[in-house]
Motif scaffolding. Structure first.
Motif, PDB file in Angstrom:
ATOM      1  N   UNK A  68       0.840  -1.193   0.000  1.00  0.00           N
ATOM      2  CA  UNK A  68       0.000   0.000   0.000  1.00  0.00           C
ATOM      3  C   UNK A  68       0.878   1.248   0.000  1.00  0.00           C
ATOM      4  N   UNK A  69       0.423   2.274  -0.711  1.00  0.00           N
ATOM      5  CA  UNK A  69       1.212   3.504  -0.822  1.00  0.00           C
ATOM      6  C   UNK A  69       1.629   4.032   0.545  1.00  0.00           C
ATOM      7  N   UNK A  70       0.705   3.999   1.499  1.00  0.00           N
ATOM      8  CA  UNK A  70       0.975   4.564   2.822  1.00  0.00           C
ATOM      9  C   UNK A  70       1.995   3.747   3.602  1.00  0.00           C
ATOM     10  N   UNK A  88       9.154   0.004  -7.335  1.00  0.00           N
ATOM     11  CA  UNK A  88       7.776  -0.132  -6.877  1.00  0.00           C
ATOM     12  C   UNK A  88       6.848  -0.258  -8.077  1.00  0.00           C
ATOM     13  N   UNK A  89       5.612  -0.623  -7.820  1.00  0.00           N
ATOM     14  CA  UNK A  89       4.650  -0.912  -8.888  1.00  0.00           C
ATOM     15  C   UNK A  89       3.479   0.066  -8.875  1.00  0.00           C
ATOM     16  N   UNK A  90       3.661   1.206  -8.232  1.00  0.00           N
ATOM     17  CA  UNK A  90       2.546   2.143  -8.020  1.00  0.00           C
ATOM     18  C   UNK A  90       2.508   3.245  -9.068  1.00  0.00           C
ATOM     19  N   UNK A  91       1.306   3.721  -9.339  1.00  0.00           N
ATOM     20  CA  UNK A  91       1.159   4.822 -10.269  1.00  0.00           C
ATOM     21  C   UNK A  91       1.349   6.174  -9.625  1.00  0.00           C
ATOM     22  N   UNK A  92       1.043   6.286  -8.355  1.00  0.00           N
ATOM     23  CA  UNK A  92       0.969   7.602  -7.719  1.00  0.00           C
ATOM     24  C   UNK A  92       2.172   7.949  -6.853  1.00  0.00           C
ATOM     25  N   UNK A  93       3.143   7.049  -6.737  1.00  0.00           N
ATOM     26  CA  UNK A  93       4.311   7.304  -5.888  1.00  0.00           C
ATOM     27  C   UNK A  93       5.498   7.726  -6.748  1.00  0.00           C
ATOM     28  N   UNK A 103      21.038   3.292  -3.895  1.00  0.00           N
ATOM     29  CA  UNK A 103      21.497   4.003  -5.086  1.00  0.00           C
ATOM     30  C   UNK A 103      20.858   3.497  -6.381  1.00  0.00           C
ATOM     31  N   UNK A 104      20.253   2.308  -6.320  1.00  0.00           N
ATOM     32  CA  UNK A 104      19.633   1.727  -7.524  1.00  0.00           C
ATOM     33  C   UNK A 104      18.127   1.601  -7.297  1.00  0.00           C
ATOM     34  N   UNK A 105      17.359   2.302  -8.093  1.00  0.00           N
ATOM     35  CA  UNK A 105      15.913   2.264  -7.895  1.00  0.00           C
ATOM     36  C   UNK A 105      15.176   2.645  -9.167  1.00  0.00           C
ATOM     37  N   UNK A 106      13.886   2.306  -9.198  1.00  0.00           N
ATOM     38  CA  UNK A 106      13.080   2.604 -10.369  1.00  0.00           C
ATOM     39  C   UNK A 106      11.619   2.264 -10.153  1.00  0.00           C
ATOM     40  N   UNK A 107      10.896   2.195 -11.269  1.00  0.00           N
ATOM     41  CA  UNK A 107       9.452   1.920 -11.243  1.00  0.00           C
ATOM     42  C   UNK A 107       9.140   0.867 -12.300  1.00  0.00           C
ATOM     43  N   UNK A 108       8.304  -0.084 -11.940  1.00  0.00           N
ATOM     44  CA  UNK A 108       7.890  -1.183 -12.806  1.00  0.00           C
ATOM     45  C   UNK A 108       6.371  -1.265 -12.690  1.00  0.00           C
ATOM     46  N   UNK A 109       5.666  -0.425 -13.457  1.00  0.00           N
ATOM     47  CA  UNK A 109       4.241  -0.170 -13.229  1.00  0.00           C
ATOM     48  C   UNK A 109       3.372  -0.789 -14.321  1.00  0.00           C
ATOM     49  N   UNK A 152       6.535   1.092 -22.099  1.00  0.00           N
ATOM     50  CA  UNK A 152       6.750   2.513 -22.350  1.00  0.00           C
ATOM     51  C   UNK A 152       7.597   3.123 -21.237  1.00  0.00           C
ATOM     52  N   UNK A 153       8.316   4.176 -21.587  1.00  0.00           N
ATOM     53  CA  UNK A 153       9.003   4.989 -20.580  1.00  0.00           C
ATOM     54  C   UNK A 153       8.038   6.065 -20.111  1.00  0.00           C
ATOM     55  N   UNK A 154       8.000   6.309 -18.815  1.00  0.00           N
ATOM     56  CA  UNK A 154       7.144   7.366 -18.260  1.00  0.00           C
ATOM     57  C   UNK A 154       7.775   7.866 -16.973  1.00  0.00           C
ATOM     58  N   UNK A 155       7.927   9.183 -16.852  1.00  0.00           N
ATOM     59  CA  UNK A 155       8.490   9.724 -15.617  1.00  0.00           C
ATOM     60  C   UNK A 155       7.408   9.835 -14.551  1.00  0.00           C
ATOM     61  N   UNK A 156       7.808  10.234 -13.368  1.00  0.00           N
ATOM     62  CA  UNK A 156       6.879  10.245 -12.235  1.00  0.00           C
ATOM     63  C   UNK A 156       5.711  11.202 -12.455  1.00  0.00           C
ATOM     64  N   UNK A 157       5.970  12.322 -13.113  1.00  0.00           N
ATOM     65  CA  UNK A 157       4.895  13.293 -13.377  1.00  0.00           C
ATOM     66  C   UNK A 157       3.873  12.715 -14.343  1.00  0.00           C
ATOM     67  N   UNK A 158       4.342  12.081 -15.401  1.00  0.00           N
ATOM     68  CA  UNK A 158       3.420  11.462 -16.359  1.00  0.00           C
ATOM     69  C   UNK A 158       2.629  10.346 -15.702  1.00  0.00           C
ATOM     70  N   UNK A 159       3.314   9.538 -14.917  1.00  0.00           N
ATOM     71  CA  UNK A 159       2.663   8.391 -14.278  1.00  0.00           C
ATOM     72  C   UNK A 159       1.600   8.840 -13.280  1.00  0.00           C
ATOM     73  N   UNK A 160       1.835   9.965 -12.647  1.00  0.00           N
ATOM     74  CA  UNK A 160       0.863  10.508 -11.696  1.00  0.00           C
ATOM     75  C   UNK A 160      -0.476  10.785 -12.387  1.00  0.00           C
ATOM     76  N   UNK A 161      -0.401  11.404 -13.564  1.00  0.00           N
ATOM     77  CA  UNK A 161      -1.633  11.707 -14.300  1.00  0.00           C
ATOM     78  C   UNK A 161      -2.222  10.468 -14.959  1.00  0.00           C
ATOM     79  N   UNK A 162      -1.351   9.530 -15.323  1.00  0.00           N
ATOM     80  CA  UNK A 162      -1.831   8.272 -15.861  1.00  0.00           C
ATOM     81  C   UNK A 162      -2.655   7.526 -14.813  1.00  0.00           C
TER      82      UNK A 162
END
Length: 256
Positions: A68-70, A88-93, A103-109, A152-162
């Motif tokens: 959970x996001x929280x 992480x696998x979240x759209x809003x984080x 030092x190594x991190x990313x998003x797999x949404x 697709x590649x998507x940054x955190x701002x794009x993913x937030x609106x997605x």
């Protein structure tokens, strides 16, 4: 072979872990704060499990956080340092949530609605990828492409609106189904009578823009029909939903 640990054993984690194992990835451990959930998924995948964060192995290549996001921040604070890639696998984080911890991190949404009792085919599910460095971005893309044809590649701002768009398209739409089911059940009509209508509504937006596919009394603002509908709704909250949605439909239709 990439060794993977799932932190979380909910709807998304269950579907994704199962799909990844089927594609040849090695799932080595499941963590969940609920022992029963961790044990059940681990049994399905034939791997170890734990409900203690300090017992999460530190020798994996990829750590997939699906909680959970929280809860994510508190879990990260207890994680032991390691050399794996954390995603992480979240759209809003935002991706940078990981920055203080590794030092190594990313998003797999994966953009889809998931349920444990309904395992999905990932081949048509879009994945949105982001990583702190280019090498890890390529790695995540390669992993996603083993699961899906849509990566697709998507940054955190794009993913937030997605994610916001997905809430409208999925969660709010499903709530409309729940209201429709309540109305039909209360008046002795089978809800499955609406299934062909629901299927066609979803199908035609593959060929038409949603605004062009819109039909119904609100498009033409047919007050006679709309007032009759409002009279049938004795719940004030449902009346308000009906009014607000009708007003929005009419405004969209006139601003096309």
């Amino acid at each position: 072979m990439t060794k993977i640990i799932f932190i979380g054993a909910g709807n998304l984690a269950t579907n994704l872990a199962t799909a990844m194992q089927q594609k040849g990835f090695e799932i080595v451990q499941i963590y969940s704060h609920t022992v029963a959930s961790a044990e059940k998924l681990a049994a399905t995948l034939n791997c170890s499990f734990t409900n203690v964060i300090s017992e999460i192995r530190t020798d994996a290549d990829l750590y997939i956080f699906s909680v959970k996001d929280a809860a994510l921040s508190s879990v990260l604070e207890e994680m032991q340092p390691n050399h794996g890639l954390w995603v992480h696998t979240a759209g809003s984080i935002p991706m940078d949530t990981f920055r203080p911890f590794t030092p190594r991190y990313g998003v797999f949404y994966p953009l889809q609605t998931f349920s444990k009792v309904r395992l999905l085919d990932f081949s048509d599910i879009p994945f949105f990828i982001e990583a702190h460095n280019e090498a890890d971005c390529r790695l995540l893309t390669e992993h996603a492409e083993k699961l899906s044809a849509k990566v697709y590649a998507a940054d955190s701002e794009q993913r937030k609106y997605l994610h916001l768009a997905a809430v409208f398209a999925c969660n709010f739409t499903n709530h409309m189904y729940a209201i429709a089911a309540q109305l039909t059940e209360q008046h002795g009509v089978p809800f499955d009578a609406l299934h062909p209508l629901i299927a066609e509504t979803a199908s035609k937006i593959r060929n038409l823009a949603p605004s062009e596919a819109q039909t119904g009394p609100a498009v033409r603002y047919d007050r006679n029909v709309m007032n009759k509908h409002l009279d049938l709704l004795h719940d004030e909250s449902l009346q308000q939903i009906y009014k607000d949605l009708s007003d929005s439909i009419f405004k969209f239709s006139n601003n096309k």
